[in-house]
Design an enzyme around this catalytic site. Structure first.
Site, mmCIF file in Angstrom:
data_model
loop_
_atom_site.group_PDB
_atom_site.id
_atom_site.type_symbol
_atom_site.label_atom_id
_atom_site.label_comp_id
_atom_site.label_asym_id
_atom_site.label_seq_id
_atom_site.Cartn_x
_atom_site.Cartn_y
_atom_site.Cartn_z
ATOM 1 N N TRP A 103 69.822 10.342 48.958
ATOM 2 C CA TRP A 103 69.543 10.284 50.398
ATOM 3 C C TRP A 103 68.599 9.149 50.737
ATOM 4 O O TRP A 103 68.763 8.497 51.769
ATOM 5 C CB TRP A 103 69.036 11.637 50.915
ATOM 6 C CG TRP A 103 70.140 12.650 50.981
ATOM 7 C CD1 TRP A 103 70.270 13.771 50.223
ATOM 8 C CD2 TRP A 103 71.312 12.591 51.817
ATOM 9 N NE1 TRP A 103 71.440 14.419 50.548
ATOM 10 C CE2 TRP A 103 72.089 13.728 51.515
ATOM 11 C CE3 TRP A 103 71.772 11.689 52.792
ATOM 12 C CZ2 TRP A 103 73.314 13.992 52.150
ATOM 13 C CZ3 TRP A 103 72.989 11.960 53.427
ATOM 14 C CH2 TRP A 103 73.731 13.092 53.099
ATOM 15 N N ASP A 173 61.849 12.279 55.596
ATOM 16 C CA ASP A 173 63.126 12.985 55.757
ATOM 17 C C ASP A 173 62.939 14.352 55.085
ATOM 18 O O ASP A 173 62.890 14.438 53.863
ATOM 19 C CB ASP A 173 64.240 12.176 55.096
ATOM 20 C CG ASP A 173 65.591 12.907 55.132
ATOM 21 O OD1 ASP A 173 65.657 14.037 55.655
ATOM 22 O OD2 ASP A 173 66.584 12.336 54.618
ATOM 23 N N LYS A 197 70.348 22.965 56.820
ATOM 24 C CA LYS A 197 69.962 23.467 55.499
ATOM 25 C C LYS A 197 68.939 24.598 55.626
ATOM 26 O O LYS A 197 69.186 25.697 55.177
ATOM 27 C CB LYS A 197 69.460 22.318 54.643
ATOM 28 C CG LYS A 197 70.644 21.468 54.177
ATOM 29 C CD LYS A 197 70.348 20.020 53.944
ATOM 30 C CE LYS A 197 71.641 19.260 53.698
ATOM 31 N NZ LYS A 197 71.538 17.842 54.022
#
Ligand SMILES: *Cc1c(COP(=O)(O)O)cnc(C)c1O
Length: 362
Positions: A103, A173, A197
């Site tokens: 990511w 993030d 999530k």
């Protein structure tokens, strides 16, 4: 009435049964309005209450100081990868990144489209099986910000502590670990997370941003891609993902009822200990991917001796009601995602399945 899977999906992921049941009860007629949330104007006072309520509960649970704004945006965390440099990477400055894996890599690639980037630290030489030590991080003098990925969802690594960046803005993030443990929000200039999530369904992205950072975006940016647009309009500039925002609100109430974010962390520790113990006490039958000091409380990545055995593990687990244990295609192996809403019982069942599978295949 319920036949619920042991859901270890990486995202979208498990939601609490209580939240789904409340949404079901309110589905057709929300609070006596004679319509569902999905059918009502986002300018109505009822929806404004939902929007403001979710914001203020998030502020309370996460301890977000009053000089930070909370935004509910669309486009996923992936759009933030671009919006951040578009708004904050000014001429002559560099966007610095700690490169921790899949990511972080995507965030870096997007920033490169807009300006200079620098890698402040990386664990690439170790196949991203660890978070770099804080002492390895070198932030360039002209950094506009340092960007970190709090939890690498695919590799299964997570920061134990965040770097102290002094005057340099820290941007995080937190897509796969927001609200999973207490965080000092004031360490960050900005935190962002796709909701799917730890916080609810897909379709809404949470941005927590310090007020001063949204004041000087370039004049030429499209309206929808400017933070100040959404700040000025309380995330209601255009039609919001209203049902997703509503579900985030229910999820926040569920976290509150469970005792808040510190209680979530304890629960997550108890849950992951069951599975990490099953790995560590297997005499090498299961091998954890992440370094011990970088192990994630959200995504547990591990391997077996052969790919064939891994396939068999996935197949048999599915036959016994487990879902989502196949690792991401980019790294292989197995992965159990144990976000806030995954019950302890699912983790107990997985640890038992792992012990049983080992006995039969050692
Ligand atoms: C899932 C994930 C993303 C991407 O989120 P989208 O909402 O699908 O864009 C970004 N960062 C991390 C750490 C993730 O886990």
């Amino acid at each position: 009435m319920t036949n619920r899977a042991y859901n270890f999906n990486a995202g979208p992921a498990a939601l609490p049964l209580e939240v789904l049941q409340q949404a079901q009860e309110e589905f057709i007629d929300y609070a006596g309005a004679g319509m569902s949330i999905m059918e009502m104007s986002h300018r109505s006072s009822v929806f404004e209450g939902v929007n403001d309520g979710a914001q203020s509960l998030l502020r309370e649970l996460y301890g977000i100081p009053s000089h930070y704004k909370i935004l509910f945006l669309q486009g996923g965390a992936s759009t933030q990868f671009a919006m951040i440099p578009m708004n904050l990477l000014t001429a002559g400055k560099t966007a610095a990144f700690v490169h921790t894996g899949s990511w972080a890599d995507k965030a870096i690639k997007e920033a490169k489209l807009f300006g200079d980037t620098a890698i402040a630290a990386t664990s690439e030489a170790d196949r991203f099986n660890r978070i770099p030590q804080l002492s390895e991080i070198r932030v360039p003098d002209n950094a506009a910000y340092l960007h970190i990925t709090s939890n690498e969802t695919i590799e299964g690594t997570q920061y134990a502590a965040y770097p102290a960046t002094g005057d340099v803005t820290l941007i995080g993030d937190l897509s796969s670990d927001i609200l999973s443990r207490p965080v000092d929000v004031s360490q960050f200039g900005m935190i962002y997370a796709g909701a799917q999530k730890n916080l609810g369904p897909s379709g809404v992205t949470i941005v927590i941003v310090r007020e001063d950072l949204v004041e000087s975006s370039p004049k030429t940016l499209p309206t929808m891609l400017r933070y100040d647009t959404h700040v000025k309009n309380n995330s209601l500039y255009n039609t919001p993902p209203s049902f997703s925002v509503y579900l985030v609100g229910l999820m926040l109430k569920w976290v509150q009822a469970k005792g808040g974010v510190a209680a979530m962390e304890q629960l997550n520790r108890d849950k992951t200990k069951l599975i990490y113990d099953a790995i560590d006490q297997s005499g090498g039958f299961y091998r954890g991917f992440a370094d011990l000091g970088s192990r994630s409380l959200m995504n547990i990545t591990f391997r077996l001796g052969t790919e064939e055995l891994e396939k068999q593990f996935v197949k048999e687990s599915e036959q016994q009601g487990f879902v989502g244990l196949k690792g991401h295609r980019s790294v292989g192996g197995l992965r159990a995602s144990t976000y806030n809403a995954v019950p302890l019982e699912s983790c107990k069942a997985l640890a038992e399945f792992m012990a049983d599978f080992r006995k039969r295949n050692e």
